[in-house]
Design an enzyme around this catalytic site. Structure first.
Site, PDB file in Angstrom:
ATOM      1  N   HIS A 127       0.883  -1.188   0.000  1.00 31.60           N
ATOM      2  CA  HIS A 127       0.000   0.000   0.000  1.00 31.60           C
ATOM      3  C   HIS A 127       0.915   1.232   0.000  1.00 31.60           C
ATOM      4  CE1 HIS A 127      -3.549   2.332   0.517  1.00 31.60           C
ATOM      5  NE2 HIS A 127      -3.921   2.003   1.745  1.00 31.60           N
ATOM      6  N   HIS A 146      -1.794  -2.780  -9.885  1.00 38.60           N
ATOM      7  CA  HIS A 146      -2.837  -2.236  -9.018  1.00 38.60           C
ATOM      8  C   HIS A 146      -3.963  -3.245  -8.910  1.00 38.60           C
ATOM      9  CE1 HIS A 146      -5.969   0.429  -7.430  1.00 38.60           C
ATOM     10  NE2 HIS A 146      -4.956   1.174  -7.010  1.00 38.60           N
ATOM     11  N   ASP A 159       1.846   5.838  -7.442  1.00 36.98           N
ATOM     12  CA  ASP A 159       3.077   6.057  -6.673  1.00 36.98           C
ATOM     13  C   ASP A 159       4.311   6.235  -7.558  1.00 36.98           C
ATOM     14  OD1 ASP A 159       1.555   5.752  -4.444  1.00 36.98           O
ATOM     15  OD2 ASP A 159       2.186   3.701  -4.007  1.00 36.98           O
TER      16      ASP A 159
HETATM   17  C1  COA Z   1      -0.621  -3.325  -5.791  1.00 38.92           C
HETATM   18  C2  COA Z   1      -0.580  -4.840  -5.830  1.00 38.92           C
HETATM   19  C3  COA Z   1      -0.490  -5.342  -4.387  1.00 38.92           C
HETATM   20  C4  COA Z   1      -1.881  -5.333  -6.472  1.00 38.92           C
HETATM   21  O1  COA Z   1      -1.811  -6.654  -6.457  1.00 38.92           O
HETATM   22  P1  COA Z   1      -2.951  -7.713  -6.816  1.00 38.92           P
HETATM   23  O2  COA Z   1      -4.005  -7.176  -7.667  1.00 38.92           O
HETATM   24  O3  COA Z   1      -3.376  -8.322  -5.542  1.00 38.92           O
HETATM   25  O4  COA Z   1      -2.119  -8.686  -7.685  1.00 38.92           O
HETATM   26  P2  COA Z   1      -1.290  -9.916  -7.138  1.00 38.92           P
HETATM   27  O5  COA Z   1      -0.505  -9.550  -5.913  1.00 38.92           O
HETATM   28  O6  COA Z   1      -2.256 -11.042  -7.028  1.00 38.92           O
HETATM   29  O7  COA Z   1      -0.295 -10.121  -8.353  1.00 38.92           O
HETATM   30  C5  COA Z   1      -0.665 -10.743  -9.564  1.00 38.92           C
HETATM   31  C6  COA Z   1       0.593 -11.166 -10.301  1.00 38.92           C
HETATM   32  O8  COA Z   1       1.286 -10.015 -10.766  1.00 38.92           O
HETATM   33  C7  COA Z   1       2.586  -9.950 -10.182  1.00 38.92           C
HETATM   34  N1  COA Z   1       2.835  -8.571  -9.796  1.00 38.92           N
HETATM   35  C8  COA Z   1       1.931  -7.689  -9.320  1.00 38.92           C
HETATM   36  N2  COA Z   1       2.522  -6.515  -9.096  1.00 38.92           N
HETATM   37  C9  COA Z   1       3.818  -6.679  -9.414  1.00 38.92           C
HETATM   38  C10 COA Z   1       4.932  -5.806  -9.390  1.00 38.92           C
HETATM   39  N3  COA Z   1       4.811  -4.538  -8.971  1.00 38.92           N
HETATM   40  N4  COA Z   1       6.137  -6.280  -9.786  1.00 38.92           N
HETATM   41  C11 COA Z   1       6.263  -7.534 -10.219  1.00 38.92           C
HETATM   42  N5  COA Z   1       5.228  -8.414 -10.275  1.00 38.92           N
HETATM   43  C12 COA Z   1       4.032  -7.974  -9.874  1.00 38.92           C
HETATM   44  C13 COA Z   1       2.531 -10.841  -8.947  1.00 38.92           C
HETATM   45  O9  COA Z   1       3.801 -11.355  -8.599  1.00 38.92           O
HETATM   46  C14 COA Z   1       1.586 -11.907  -9.415  1.00 38.92           C
HETATM   47  O10 COA Z   1       2.285 -12.810 -10.231  1.00 38.92           O
HETATM   48  P3  COA Z   1       1.967 -14.397 -10.192  1.00 38.92           P
HETATM   49  O11 COA Z   1       0.509 -14.511 -10.579  1.00 38.92           O
HETATM   50  O12 COA Z   1       2.930 -14.975 -11.161  1.00 38.92           O
HETATM   51  O13 COA Z   1       2.209 -14.813  -8.763  1.00 38.92           O
HETATM   52  C15 COA Z   1       0.645  -5.339  -6.639  1.00 38.92           C
HETATM   53  O14 COA Z   1       0.529  -4.951  -7.976  1.00 38.92           O
HETATM   54  C16 COA Z   1       1.966  -4.878  -6.042  1.00 38.92           C
HETATM   55  O15 COA Z   1       2.474  -5.532  -5.124  1.00 38.92           O
HETATM   56  N6  COA Z   1       2.543  -3.769  -6.556  1.00 38.92           N
HETATM   57  C17 COA Z   1       3.768  -3.260  -6.019  1.00 38.92           C
HETATM   58  C18 COA Z   1       3.499  -2.439  -4.772  1.00 38.92           C
HETATM   59  C19 COA Z   1       2.847  -1.115  -5.103  1.00 38.92           C
HETATM   60  O16 COA Z   1       3.249  -0.417  -6.004  1.00 38.92           O
HETATM   61  N7  COA Z   1       1.850  -0.771  -4.280  1.00 38.92           N
HETATM   62  C20 COA Z   1       1.131   0.481  -4.414  1.00 38.92           C
HETATM   63  C21 COA Z   1      -0.241   0.214  -4.965  1.00 38.92           C
HETATM   64  S1  COA Z   1      -1.089   1.727  -5.378  1.00 38.92           S
END
Ligand code: COA
Length: 379
Positions: free
Chosen positions: A225, A264, A315
């Site tokens: 987050h 996201h 971000d």
């Molecule tokens: C924001 C976030 C938590 C959303 O996640 P989500 O919708 O729950 O998606 P998931 O965590 O289920 O990820 C789905 C897939 O994409 C990948 N993925 C998602 N974000 C990624 C990233 N920033 N870098 C690399 N891989 C990523 C995951 O590893 C996962 O791969 P897999 O299916 O092979 O295991 C995720 O994109 C993330 O961790 N981003 C980085 C942190 C960030 O920037 N947070 C601020 C959000 S506004």
């Protein structure tokens, strides 16, 4: 050990409550871009100050000129008890800035003589006060000087100018204030994100506004987050220093690490806030002599698009904007919090106004029923 039955498909769909509608709100919607109280954020960012938007989010409508002046005067008149400022400054040097602020907000509640007052007007008063107190707390929490300090507002300037001065931004370019206003506006609210939902859960137990904001700050801190924001500063620096941002991205992905600032939960085809901030970020990079860092950021973006199909989230440009404005990396997530206080408080007030305890159920995935063996019979 045998696991109880249940539908794995249902559980997978519900993990992280993805796509689940968990309640109603009139504060913001992601249905058609991102809108606060009906207004598109791009329009708000282009035409308004952060105070106007904070007022809109909290009170439901944009202020007229007189109402805005009165609101600004209330914000500028805010102060924080010196005892609270002292505590946030004297916490162990290892305490991260956002943790200090969380403690500070908790302390503020003890110094609010009207803390126990209930009702919408009382909550709005607390919300406005907290919105104004948070930058003062932030200024104190990051102050390295010894001796008493009393950060105060300059009433002749808006909140963005005051934040720049109080929180240590150094940029002196003509674009600094409009870009900071736009960036803070992007963070004001975002429907049922993790920290806002946390705040609503706490408010739904009829706990008070301060407790709900403290809980929201706890949820914001994590790297999935708001914590992502300050990590982007370090990551971008590494990508730049590596001399080959594409190889840097490949290396992280090969190690199954996440590249902060990408992906996201809701926006799978791009985050409207990132798209809106991108041109402002680029302009500011050129104005502040950060073209090379900006080029490295573009290379990271291309590599991520090519290798993962993931788009930047809000971000990604914000961290660079904060950096170009001269803020230190530890202040990035607190700046997010400073803005999101308006959204958190609006949601807390909305929850209070039509409350029902938020208490979902869980699908049990543990061992099946068994009897308790005597101590001496346990393996
Ligand atoms: C924001 C976030 C938590 C959303 O996640 P989500 O919708 O729950 O998606 P998931 O965590 O289920 O990820 C789905 C897939 O994409 C990948 N993925 C998602 N974000 C990624 C990233 N920033 N870098 C690399 N891989 C990523 C995951 O590893 C996962 O791969 P897999 O299916 O092979 O295991 C995720 O994109 C993330 O961790 N981003 C980085 C942190 C960030 O920037 N947070 C601020 C959000 S506004």
């Amino acid at each position: 050990m045998e696991k109880s039955g249940g539908c794995a498909g249902d559980r997978a769909r519900q993990e992280g409550l993805e796509g689940i509608i968990a309640g109603e709100t009139a504060i913001s919607t992601l249905a058609d871009g991102l809108r606060y109280r009906g207004y598109a954020i791009q329009e708000l960012a282009a035409q308004s100050s952060f105070e106007e938007v904070a007022y809109l989010v909290l009170h439901g409508d944009l202020p007229d000129a007189v109402t805005l002046r009165q609101f600004q005067s209330r914000l500028a008149a805010a102060s924080v008890d010196p005892a609270v400022l002292q505590v946030v400054r004297d916490l162990p040097a290892t305490a991260p800035l956002l943790d200090r602020l969380r403690t500070g907000v908790s302390l503020l509640s003890h110094y609010d003589p009207a803390r126990a007052a209930g009702g919408r007007d009382a909550s709005l008063r607390k919300a406005e006060q907290l919105l104004a107190q948070f930058p003062l707390l932030l200024a104190a929490a990051r102050c390295k000087k010894t001796g008493p300090i009393t950060p105060t507002y300059d009433p002749g300037h808006g909140l963005a100018e005051n934040v720049l001065r109080l929180v240590g931004g150094t940029a002196a370019t003509p674009r600094a204030i409009p870009v900071l206003n736009a960036t803070l506006i992007m963070y004001a609210d975002h429907e049922f994100n993790a920290s806002t939902f946390t705040a609503r859960v706490v408010a739904s137990t009829l706990s008070d506004l301060y407790a709900a904001v403290v809980a929201a700050l706890g949820a914001l801190q994590g790297p999935l987050h708001g914590g992502a924001l300050e990590r982007i500063g370090e990551a971008l620096h590494e990508a730049f220093e590596s001399g080959d941002p594409d190889a840097w991205v490949q290396g992280l992905l090969a190690r199954k690490q996440r590249v902060m600032g990408f992906g996201h939960r809701v926006y799978k085809h791009g985050d409207i806030r990132a798209q809106s901030l991108q041109p402002l970020c680029r302009e500011l990079a050129f104005e502040t002599g950060n073209e090379r860092l900006e080029q490295a950021a573009e290379q990271v973006e291309q590599a991520m698009r090519l290798r993962t199909g993931l788009h930047p989230n809000v971000d990604w440009p914000s961290a660079r904007i904060f950096r170009y404005l001269g803020f230190s990396a530890e202040t990035f997530t607190p700046l997010f919090a400073l803005s999101r206080i308006s959204g958190w408080c609006a949601h807390i007030i909305e929850q209070q106004s039509n409350n029902r305890l938020i208490q979902p159920r869980a699908s049990y995935a543990g061992v099946t029923a068994r009897t308790v063996p005597r101590l001496e019979d346990r393996p």
